[in-house]
Motif scaffolding. Structure first.
Motif, PDB file in Angstrom:
ATOM      1  N   ALA A 195       3.657 -18.117   5.052  1.00 36.87           N
ATOM      2  CA  ALA A 195       2.618 -18.243   6.201  1.00 36.87           C
ATOM      3  C   ALA A 195       1.416 -17.168   5.831  1.00 36.87           C
ATOM      4  O   ALA A 195       0.229 -17.404   5.993  1.00 36.87           O
ATOM      5  N   ARG A 196       1.997 -16.165   5.707  1.00 38.21           N
ATOM      6  CA  ARG A 196       1.087 -14.950   5.285  1.00 38.21           C
ATOM      7  C   ARG A 196       0.264 -15.195   4.299  1.00 38.21           C
ATOM      8  O   ARG A 196      -1.065 -14.863   4.295  1.00 38.21           O
ATOM      9  N   TRP A 197       0.552 -15.761   3.157  1.00 38.54           N
ATOM     10  CA  TRP A 197      -0.430 -15.953   1.949  1.00 38.54           C
ATOM     11  C   TRP A 197      -1.268 -16.895   2.286  1.00 38.54           C
ATOM     12  O   TRP A 197      -2.359 -16.966   1.962  1.00 38.54           O
ATOM     13  N   CYS A 423      11.169  10.178  -4.061  1.00 36.98           N
ATOM     14  CA  CYS A 423      10.877   9.382  -2.768  1.00 36.98           C
ATOM     15  C   CYS A 423      10.434   9.771  -1.699  1.00 36.98           C
ATOM     16  O   CYS A 423       9.867   9.163  -0.689  1.00 36.98           O
ATOM     17  N   LEU A 424      10.598  11.146  -1.401  1.00 39.41           N
ATOM     18  CA  LEU A 424      10.257  11.780  -0.275  1.00 39.41           C
ATOM     19  C   LEU A 424       8.751  11.707  -0.235  1.00 39.41           C
ATOM     20  O   LEU A 424       8.388  12.157   0.879  1.00 39.41           O
ATOM     21  N   PHE A 425       7.809  11.404  -1.121  1.00 41.36           N
ATOM     22  CA  PHE A 425       6.512  11.568  -1.038  1.00 41.36           C
ATOM     23  C   PHE A 425       5.959  10.470  -0.658  1.00 41.36           C
ATOM     24  O   PHE A 425       4.810  10.180  -0.565  1.00 41.36           O
ATOM     25  N   LEU A 426       6.752   9.198  -0.201  1.00 40.33           N
ATOM     26  CA  LEU A 426       6.291   7.996   0.143  1.00 40.33           C
ATOM     27  C   LEU A 426       6.319   8.022   1.474  1.00 40.33           C
ATOM     28  O   LEU A 426       7.199   8.796   2.211  1.00 40.33           O
ATOM     29  N   PRO A 427       5.687   7.069   2.333  1.00 37.11           N
ATOM     30  CA  PRO A 427       5.716   7.035   3.603  1.00 37.11           C
ATOM     31  C   PRO A 427       6.955   6.074   3.907  1.00 37.11           C
ATOM     32  O   PRO A 427       7.536   5.310   3.436  1.00 37.11           O
ATOM     33  N   GLU A 428       7.568   6.315   5.349  1.00 38.46           N
ATOM     34  CA  GLU A 428       8.571   5.661   5.602  1.00 38.46           C
ATOM     35  C   GLU A 428       8.181   3.980   6.297  1.00 38.46           C
ATOM     36  O   GLU A 428       6.886   3.855   6.822  1.00 38.46           O
ATOM     37  N   THR A 429       8.795   3.072   6.001  1.00 40.67           N
ATOM     38  CA  THR A 429       8.429   1.786   6.414  1.00 40.67           C
ATOM     39  C   THR A 429       9.419   1.156   7.397  1.00 40.67           C
ATOM     40  O   THR A 429       9.069  -0.003   7.650  1.00 40.67           O
ATOM     41  N   MET A 430      10.365   1.831   7.882  1.00 39.48           N
ATOM     42  CA  MET A 430      11.306   1.387   8.777  1.00 39.48           C
ATOM     43  C   MET A 430      10.593   1.006  10.166  1.00 39.48           C
ATOM     44  O   MET A 430       9.865   1.813  10.781  1.00 39.48           O
ATOM     45  N   ASP A 431      10.995  -0.433  10.631  1.00 32.99           N
ATOM     46  CA  ASP A 431      10.247  -0.870  12.040  1.00 32.99           C
ATOM     47  C   ASP A 431       8.936  -0.807  12.088  1.00 32.99           C
ATOM     48  O   ASP A 431       8.290  -0.396  13.090  1.00 32.99           O
ATOM     49  N   THR A 432       8.295  -0.793  10.851  1.00 36.69           N
ATOM     50  CA  THR A 432       6.852  -1.279  10.830  1.00 36.69           C
ATOM     51  C   THR A 432       6.572  -2.702  10.321  1.00 36.69           C
ATOM     52  O   THR A 432       7.185  -3.263   9.626  1.00 36.69           O
ATOM     53  N   GLU A 433       5.330  -3.269  10.661  1.00 38.06           N
ATOM     54  CA  GLU A 433       4.849  -4.290  10.152  1.00 38.06           C
ATOM     55  C   GLU A 433       4.179  -4.114   8.982  1.00 38.06           C
ATOM     56  O   GLU A 433       3.639  -3.022   8.500  1.00 38.06           O
ATOM     57  N   MET A 434       4.482  -4.979   7.828  1.00 37.58           N
ATOM     58  CA  MET A 434       3.957  -4.945   6.570  1.00 37.58           C
ATOM     59  C   MET A 434       2.458  -5.132   6.602  1.00 37.58           C
ATOM     60  O   MET A 434       2.028  -5.945   7.185  1.00 37.58           O
ATOM     61  N   PRO A 435       1.779  -4.130   5.895  1.00 37.30           N
ATOM     62  CA  PRO A 435       0.476  -4.120   5.713  1.00 37.30           C
ATOM     63  C   PRO A 435      -0.416  -5.659   5.076  1.00 37.30           C
ATOM     64  O   PRO A 435       0.651  -6.137   4.324  1.00 37.30           O
ATOM     65  N   GLN A 436      -1.184  -5.986   5.767  1.00 36.10           N
ATOM     66  CA  GLN A 436      -1.958  -7.225   5.418  1.00 36.10           C
ATOM     67  C   GLN A 436      -2.919  -7.056   4.304  1.00 36.10           C
ATOM     68  O   GLN A 436      -2.952  -7.667   3.414  1.00 36.10           O
ATOM     69  N   THR A 437      -3.880  -6.258   4.961  1.00 32.45           N
ATOM     70  CA  THR A 437      -5.092  -6.048   4.136  1.00 32.45           C
ATOM     71  C   THR A 437      -5.196  -4.488   3.169  1.00 32.45           C
ATOM     72  O   THR A 437      -4.215  -3.937   3.597  1.00 32.45           O
ATOM     73  N   LEU A 438      -5.871  -4.553   2.382  1.00 40.93           N
ATOM     74  CA  LEU A 438      -6.150  -3.132   1.606  1.00 40.93           C
ATOM     75  C   LEU A 438      -6.372  -1.931   2.452  1.00 40.93           C
ATOM     76  O   LEU A 438      -5.685  -0.951   2.296  1.00 40.93           O
ATOM     77  N   GLN A 439      -6.985  -2.098   3.475  1.00 39.96           N
ATOM     78  CA  GLN A 439      -7.354  -1.066   4.485  1.00 39.96           C
ATOM     79  C   GLN A 439      -5.874  -0.865   5.160  1.00 39.96           C
ATOM     80  O   GLN A 439      -5.559   0.514   5.567  1.00 39.96           O
ATOM     81  N   ASP A 440      -5.137  -1.835   5.545  1.00 38.42           N
ATOM     82  CA  ASP A 440      -4.096  -1.584   6.144  1.00 38.42           C
ATOM     83  C   ASP A 440      -3.031  -0.446   5.411  1.00 38.42           C
ATOM     84  O   ASP A 440      -2.460   0.204   5.718  1.00 38.42           O
TER      85      ASP A 440
END
Length: 523
Positions: A195-197, A423-440
């Motif tokens: 559905a996202r696609w 790996c420590l230089f990446l942002p954390e994604t736990m409990d977050t919504e996956m980005p939809q747009t490039l700006q997200d």
């Protein structure tokens, strides 16, 4: 073979050849040692030895070249035509080329079939992996992503060497492991499109139809307010964007600084993980134990690794757990070089494999969660392609055991530690919504700091001082763009509070959406 009088050499007491003896082509054929692998292989059938001993490694390199091309092709198909066409195509290609492999009788036909199997390699399951992650909400992503691998991958990988022994023929083995791919032809009738696609392509009605079907299956109800607001805002956005006719490519990942940095880090880290993982798989023959048994035990570590990951990933987060597991894998690999070959070194190497299994599965989920929907399939495919490039090096790393048994494990250990720290230089994604747009994707993680750890969360007031816009009042739902729906619907099955949180997150992204497309600083 050496051209000399061996009877005379033995009579003279020689036990080793003389380097000055003349060398001629083998005249009497070959006998193969089957103590480790008790059946013929294509290498033994076609006598890929002596001057042809490089053909097996060449075929493996051609296989990974196919994987590189396949990642690009099927990643593009998935983002352009949908996840289902890419999923069906890659599985049917794997079926055709895998069955064709069983009928090969020359290097050229074998290399061609391996290239085609390489095209399907990994894509046959990563497309389904992406599709599933695009449906489930943050609460269930870790469970679905890891337990499916823990159960099915572990069972199949552990059975694989015994299936090979039972088949006792490489052609039958190729057939048996390829035929199940044909079941993918039923996918369009069993698996719904993402559905996202669909929303990202403006196919609103199809997305609504699928979600209505989910209502019936899950015996729940999506609030009519969510559906009506979604339809209204989606149609409005489609009309506004019709003039742009924007087509996204994987190059969009590298056009803005933060998204570019995250993409490059994911590529480098995945290359390290792939090389360490594949290196451990291939290095089982150098551990001094039975290949089939060692392979089974090493594969079985996937189950406890994924079960552990399911239990802690949503408590400890992705960054620190990915870092810790890779560093621990590196440490065990280095320790394996300091103990005797056999049981002790094999045990430590298997522990290293256990730790890198954790890193591998975090890496799969991390990339899918961090990349925007509009280029997710292409981005994940690119990351996996670079992993294939690293995997091409793995056989040569393992080959270094001929120089010193410690060299492969030393290299795998160092790579594990270095990759873990990155790996420590990446942002954390736990409990977050996956980005939809490039700006997200560009704005993702702006409110995070390097030392942030989910086990020790910052106080809200401290976060408010650093990122006040995160807690300010947002516009009403009527201003949201289509991505509000794909974030809100999975949460609607859970709670109304989750819906409101998802809508607010989508509103923040839509307020900045045109930044990437127009280059203007629009807020």
């Amino acid at each position: 073979m050496y051209s000399t009088d061996f009877k005379q050499a033995l009579a003279d007491g020689r036990t080793t050849p003389d380097d000055e003896w003349a060398i001629v082509p083998c005249q009497y054929g070959w006998e193969y040692n089957k103590s480790d692998v008790p059946y013929d292989t294509i290498a033994s059938e076609l006598d890929w030895v002596c001057e042809k001993d490089n053909l097996a490694a060449t075929a493996q390199a051609i296989f990974f070249c196919g994987a590189i091309v396949g990642g690009l092709v099927f990643g593009w198909i998935a983002d352009k035509y949908g996840r289902i066409p890419a999923l069906v195509g890659t599985n049917l290609l794997g079926f055709t080329a895998g069955v064709g492999t069983a009928f090969c009788d020359s290097f050229l036909t074998f290399a061609l079939c391996r290239f085609l199997v390489g095209l399907a390699f990994d894509n046959c399951f990563t497309m389904m992996y992406i599709l599933v992650l695009e449906y489930v909400g943050p609460k269930w992503r870790t469970f679905v992503a890891n337990m499916s691998i823990a159960l099915f991958f572990t069972l199949a990988a552990s059975l694989l060497p015994w299936i090979a022994l039972w088949a006792d023929d490489w052609r039958m083995f190729a057939m048996g492991t390829s035929l199940p791919f044909a079941l993918a032809i039923a996918t369009p009738w069993l698996v719904p499109e993402s559905a996202r696609w669909l929303v990202s392509q403006g196919k609103i009605d199809k997305a609504l139809t699928i979600m209505k079907k989910f209502e019936r299956i899950n015996k729940t109800k999506i609030p009519e307010k969510v559906l009506s607001d979604f339809t209204e805002s989606s149609l409005k956005t489609i009309k506004e964007s019709e003039a742009e006719c924007r087509t996204y490519s994987v190059l969009d990942l590298f056009k803005t600084p933060r998204l570019r940095r995250n993409a490059i880090l994911l590529i480098v880290i995945w290359m390290a993980i792939s090389l360490v993982f594949d290196g451990h798989v291939r290095n089982v023959g150098s551990l001094g134990l039975d290949i089939f048994l060692t392979f089974t035990i090493a594969s079985a570590t996937e189950l406890p690794a994924d079960t552990f990951l399911t239990a802690v990933l949503d408590r400890w987060g992705r960054r620190w757990l990915a870092c810790g597991s890779m560093v621990i894998s590196g440490i065990f690999s280095l320790l394996a070089t300091a103990v005797p070959v056999g049981g002790p070194s094999a045990s430590l190497a298997i522990l290293g494999r256990f730790a890198v299994n954790i890193s591998y599965n975090i890496g799969l989920q991390y990339a899918a969660e961090l990349l925007p929907t509009v280029v997710r399939a292409q981005g994940v495919a690119l990351i996996h392609i670079m992993g294939y490039v690293a995997s091409i090096v793995a056989p040569f790393v393992v080959y270094l055991a001929n120089i010193s048994p410690d060299l492969p494990l030393l290299i795998l250990g160092v790579l594990g530690i270095v990759g873990g720290m990155l790996c420590l230089f990446l942002p954390e994604t736990m409990d977050t919504e996956m980005p939809q747009t490039l700006q997200d994707g560009e704005n993702f993680g702006l409110d995070q700091r390097f030392w942030d750890n989910p086990c020790f969360p910052r106080k809200k007031q401290e976060a408010l001082e650093e990122s006040p816009e995160k807690y300010t009042k947002r516009p009403s739902v009527s201003t949201t763009e289509p991505q509000a729906f794909v974030r809100a619907v999975p949460s609607a099955i859970g709670s109304r509070a989750s819906i409101r949180a998802s809508i607010r997150a989508s509103t923040r992204a839509s307020a900045r959406r045109r930044d990437v497309n127009t280059g203007r600083n629009v807020v």
